[in-house]
Design a protein around this motif. Structure first.
Motif, mmCIF file in Angstrom:
data_model
loop_
_atom_site.group_PDB
_atom_site.id
_atom_site.type_symbol
_atom_site.label_atom_id
_atom_site.label_comp_id
_atom_site.label_asym_id
_atom_site.label_seq_id
_atom_site.Cartn_x
_atom_site.Cartn_y
_atom_site.Cartn_z
ATOM 1 N N UNK A 4 0.830 -1.205 0.000
ATOM 2 C CA UNK A 4 0.000 0.000 0.000
ATOM 3 C C UNK A 4 0.866 1.257 0.000
ATOM 4 N N UNK A 5 2.049 1.155 -0.581
ATOM 5 C CA UNK A 5 2.972 2.291 -0.569
ATOM 6 C C UNK A 5 2.343 3.522 -1.218
ATOM 7 N N UNK A 6 1.706 3.352 -2.362
ATOM 8 C CA UNK A 6 1.119 4.498 -3.066
ATOM 9 C C UNK A 6 0.085 5.198 -2.186
ATOM 10 N N UNK A 7 -0.747 4.422 -1.522
ATOM 11 C CA UNK A 7 -1.772 4.989 -0.629
ATOM 12 C C UNK A 7 -1.122 5.725 0.536
ATOM 13 N N UNK A 8 -0.135 5.088 1.145
ATOM 14 C CA UNK A 8 0.536 5.705 2.295
ATOM 15 C C UNK A 8 1.332 6.940 1.887
ATOM 16 N N UNK A 9 1.929 6.925 0.702
ATOM 17 C CA UNK A 9 2.615 8.120 0.210
ATOM 18 C C UNK A 9 1.633 9.269 0.063
ATOM 19 N N UNK A 10 0.451 8.979 -0.493
ATOM 20 C CA UNK A 10 -0.564 10.015 -0.671
ATOM 21 C C UNK A 10 -0.989 10.596 0.675
ATOM 22 N N UNK A 11 -1.146 9.746 1.674
ATOM 23 C CA UNK A 11 -1.510 10.227 3.013
ATOM 24 C C UNK A 11 -0.448 11.154 3.586
ATOM 25 N N UNK A 12 0.801 10.923 3.175
ATOM 26 C CA UNK A 12 1.919 11.735 3.659
ATOM 27 C C UNK A 12 2.309 12.840 2.669
ATOM 28 N N UNK A 13 1.493 13.021 1.627
ATOM 29 C CA UNK A 13 1.785 14.024 0.592
ATOM 30 C C UNK A 13 3.221 13.904 0.092
ATOM 31 N N UNK A 14 3.602 12.688 -0.277
ATOM 32 C CA UNK A 14 4.975 12.400 -0.651
ATOM 33 C C UNK A 14 5.020 11.799 -2.055
ATOM 34 N N UNK A 15 5.955 12.237 -2.860
ATOM 35 C CA UNK A 15 6.144 11.668 -4.193
ATOM 36 C C UNK A 15 7.034 10.432 -4.102
ATOM 37 N N UNK A 16 7.080 9.690 -5.184
ATOM 38 C CA UNK A 16 7.990 8.547 -5.237
ATOM 39 C C UNK A 16 9.426 9.020 -5.037
ATOM 40 N N UNK A 57 3.519 -4.337 8.488
ATOM 41 C CA UNK A 57 2.407 -5.156 7.985
ATOM 42 C C UNK A 57 1.254 -4.301 7.466
ATOM 43 N N UNK A 58 1.255 -3.001 7.751
ATOM 44 C CA UNK A 58 0.255 -2.110 7.164
ATOM 45 C C UNK A 58 0.637 -1.759 5.727
ATOM 46 N N UNK A 59 1.919 -1.894 5.390
ATOM 47 C CA UNK A 59 2.402 -1.554 4.054
ATOM 48 C C UNK A 59 2.534 -2.781 3.161
ATOM 49 N N UNK A 60 3.037 -3.875 3.726
ATOM 50 C CA UNK A 60 3.304 -5.072 2.929
ATOM 51 C C UNK A 60 2.446 -6.235 3.403
ATOM 52 N N UNK A 61 1.798 -6.923 2.435
ATOM 53 C CA UNK A 61 0.935 -8.057 2.763
ATOM 54 C C UNK A 61 1.275 -9.243 1.868
#
Length: 67
Positions: A4-16, A57-61
């Motif tokens: 869920x990296x893309x989702x978590x990045x968006x929550x943190x207003x962070x680009x790749x 485990x919130x990021x990788x499943x």
């Protein structure tokens, strides 16, 4: 392995690129992880989770495991 990296990045207003800089890898590596083309090392997975301020485990499943 799903993530869920893309989702978590968006929550943190962070680009790749910003995430990549913080964990000391290329933007292409972050993109490859997000799209499932590359599975990160355990250390890199922990770094990503730490920077995104979530548990690993919130990021990788793991999905569809036979074990």
């Amino acid at each position: 392995m799903k993530n869920t990296i893309k989702v978590e990045r968006a929550r943190n207003n962070m680009t790749q690129a910003e995430l990549a800089d913080k964990v000391k890898v290329s933007r292409q590596t972050i993109n490859a992880i997000e799209t499932g083309k590359f599975i990160p090392s355990t250390l890199l997975a922990f770094k990503i989770a730490h920077v995104l301020q979530v548990s690993i485990d919130a990021v990788f499943r793991l999905e569809d495991c036979d074990w």
